[in-house]
Design a protein around this motif. Structure first.
Motif, PDB file in Angstrom:
ATOM      1  N   TRP A  72       0.833  -1.205   0.000  1.00  0.00           N
ATOM      2  CA  TRP A  72       0.000   0.000   0.000  1.00  0.00           C
ATOM      3  C   TRP A  72       0.863   1.248   0.000  1.00  0.00           C
ATOM      4  O   TRP A  72       0.653   2.164   0.786  1.00  0.00           O
ATOM      5  N   ASN A  74       1.885   3.427  -2.840  1.00  0.00           N
ATOM      6  CA  ASN A  74       1.935   4.433  -3.897  1.00  0.00           C
ATOM      7  C   ASN A  74       0.783   5.414  -3.922  1.00  0.00           C
ATOM      8  O   ASN A  74       0.885   6.436  -4.564  1.00  0.00           O
ATOM      9  N   GLY A  75      -0.299   5.114  -3.262  1.00  0.00           N
ATOM     10  CA  GLY A  75      -1.440   6.022  -3.314  1.00  0.00           C
ATOM     11  C   GLY A  75      -2.010   6.106  -4.708  1.00  0.00           C
ATOM     12  O   GLY A  75      -1.856   5.187  -5.523  1.00  0.00           O
ATOM     13  N   GLY A  76      -2.634   7.222  -5.012  1.00  0.00           N
ATOM     14  CA  GLY A  76      -3.277   7.385  -6.309  1.00  0.00           C
ATOM     15  C   GLY A  76      -2.374   8.030  -7.340  1.00  0.00           C
ATOM     16  O   GLY A  76      -1.255   8.444  -7.064  1.00  0.00           O
ATOM     17  N   ILE A  77      -2.897   8.095  -8.529  1.00  0.00           N
ATOM     18  CA  ILE A  77      -2.212   8.726  -9.657  1.00  0.00           C
ATOM     19  C   ILE A  77      -2.817  10.114  -9.825  1.00  0.00           C
ATOM     20  O   ILE A  77      -4.037  10.254  -9.885  1.00  0.00           O
ATOM     21  N   THR A  78      -1.960  11.141  -9.879  1.00  0.00           N
ATOM     22  CA  THR A  78      -2.456  12.512  -9.983  1.00  0.00           C
ATOM     23  C   THR A  78      -2.142  13.106 -11.354  1.00  0.00           C
ATOM     24  O   THR A  78      -1.362  12.553 -12.128  1.00  0.00           O
ATOM     25  N   HIS A  81       1.075  12.984 -14.225  1.00  0.00           N
ATOM     26  CA  HIS A  81       1.839  11.740 -14.058  1.00  0.00           C
ATOM     27  C   HIS A  81       2.482  11.317 -15.376  1.00  0.00           C
ATOM     28  O   HIS A  81       2.075  11.753 -16.453  1.00  0.00           O
ATOM     29  N   TRP A  85       1.180   5.425 -16.624  1.00  0.00           N
ATOM     30  CA  TRP A  85       0.324   5.051 -15.498  1.00  0.00           C
ATOM     31  C   TRP A  85      -1.133   5.183 -15.884  1.00  0.00           C
ATOM     32  O   TRP A  85      -1.528   6.132 -16.548  1.00  0.00           O
ATOM     33  N   ARG A  87      -5.179   4.967 -14.429  1.00  0.00           N
ATOM     34  CA  ARG A  87      -6.073   4.927 -13.263  1.00  0.00           C
ATOM     35  C   ARG A  87      -6.933   3.662 -13.278  1.00  0.00           C
ATOM     36  O   ARG A  87      -7.632   3.370 -12.315  1.00  0.00           O
ATOM     37  N   ASN A  90      -4.658  -0.413 -10.245  1.00  0.00           N
ATOM     38  CA  ASN A  90      -4.038   0.066  -9.017  1.00  0.00           C
ATOM     39  C   ASN A  90      -2.521  -0.043  -9.181  1.00  0.00           C
ATOM     40  O   ASN A  90      -2.008  -1.152  -9.382  1.00  0.00           O
ATOM     41  N   ASN A  92      -0.188  -0.122  -7.173  1.00  0.00           N
ATOM     42  CA  ASN A  92       0.440  -1.000  -6.188  1.00  0.00           C
ATOM     43  C   ASN A  92       0.503  -2.449  -6.664  1.00  0.00           C
ATOM     44  O   ASN A  92       1.334  -3.224  -6.195  1.00  0.00           O
ATOM     45  N   ASP A 150       2.702  10.484  -8.989  1.00  0.00           N
ATOM     46  CA  ASP A 150       2.019  11.483  -8.166  1.00  0.00           C
ATOM     47  C   ASP A 150       2.854  12.758  -8.060  1.00  0.00           C
ATOM     48  O   ASP A 150       3.402  13.068  -7.002  1.00  0.00           O
TER      49      ASP A 150
END
Length: 178
Positions: A72, A74-78, A81, A85, A87, A90, A92, A150
C-alpha cells in the motif's frame, strides 16, 4: 522473505496476489521522516500504509510485504503523471516499492554510502527475480521515483537519489553476467 539478509517486519497492509498482475516497475521512495528502517517497519504494522522494503541509513533492509503481493505504498495517480500510469489499474499491483530512510520531512537527505550500495543491490536482485528492465522507467517497465505517478502530492519523493550511478551499476552488472 524474498531478499536474503532482510529483517522481516510484516505489515497487514497489502493486496494479496496483486489481483493477478505482475510487477513491472520498481518505485523508489523517501520516508520524509523516521530514523531507522526498523522504525518504519513497525510503523507499517499499525498505519494504513506499507512498502515492500525499507533501507536504513545504516544499510539495514526491512521487508514488510512479500514481493508476490502489492504493498500500500503508492497512493493514487495525480494529474501530470508519467504517461504509462493508468487509473484503471491500481499501481500497487504492478510495482515493488522501496523506501529509503530520510530523516528530514522534505526528503532532502542524500543517501549514505552504505544505504546507496544496499539500494543498488536490492534493485538489481528485484529486477532479476521479476525480469523488470534495469533502466529508467517507461511504458514497458523499469525503475522510477514515486513522483512519477504522483507529481502533485509526492513531487519531493524520493528526493535526491543517485539515478545515474544506479543505472551505471545496473548496466555494468548486466555486462558482468554476459
Amino acid at each position: 522473505m524474498d531478499e536474503a539478509q532482510a529483517l522481516w517486519l510484516p505489515s497487514p497492509n497489502y493486496f494479496p496476489q496483486r489481483a493477478g498482475h505482475v510487477p513491472r516497475w520498481i518505485i523508489v521512495h523517501g520516508t520524509a521522516g523516521f530514523s531507522s528502517a526498523e522504525e518504519v517497519g513497525y510503523y507499517f504494522q499499525r498505519a494504513d500504509v506499507s512498502t515492500h522494503y525499507t533501507i536504513g541509513r545504516d544499510g539495514v533492509i526491512v521487508q514488510s510485504v512479500r514481493e508476490h503481493d502489492g504493498a500500500w505504498g503508492n497512493g493514487g495517480i495525480t494529474d501530470g503523471h508519467d504517461p504509462w500510469w493508468s487509473r484503471d489499474i491500481n499501481p500497487n499491483n504492478v510495482t515493488i516499492s522501496i523506501e529509503h530512510v530520510k530523516p528530514h520531512r522534505d526528503n532532502s537527505d542524500e543517501l549514505t554510502e552504505v544505504q546507496k550500495e544496499t539500494s543498488f543491490r536490492l534493485i538489481q536482485h528485484i529486477c532479476e527475480r521479476h525480469q523488470i528492465p534495469k533502466r529508467k522507467a517507461d511504458a514497458s517497465g523499469g525503475i522510477t521515483g514515486h513522483r512519477s505517478m504522483d507529481p502533485v502530492l509526492r513531487s519531493f519523493c524520493p528526493g535526491p537519489y543517485p539515478w545515474d550511478e544506479l543505472f551505471e551499476f545496473l548496466s555494468s552488472s548486466r555486462q558482468e553476467r554476459a
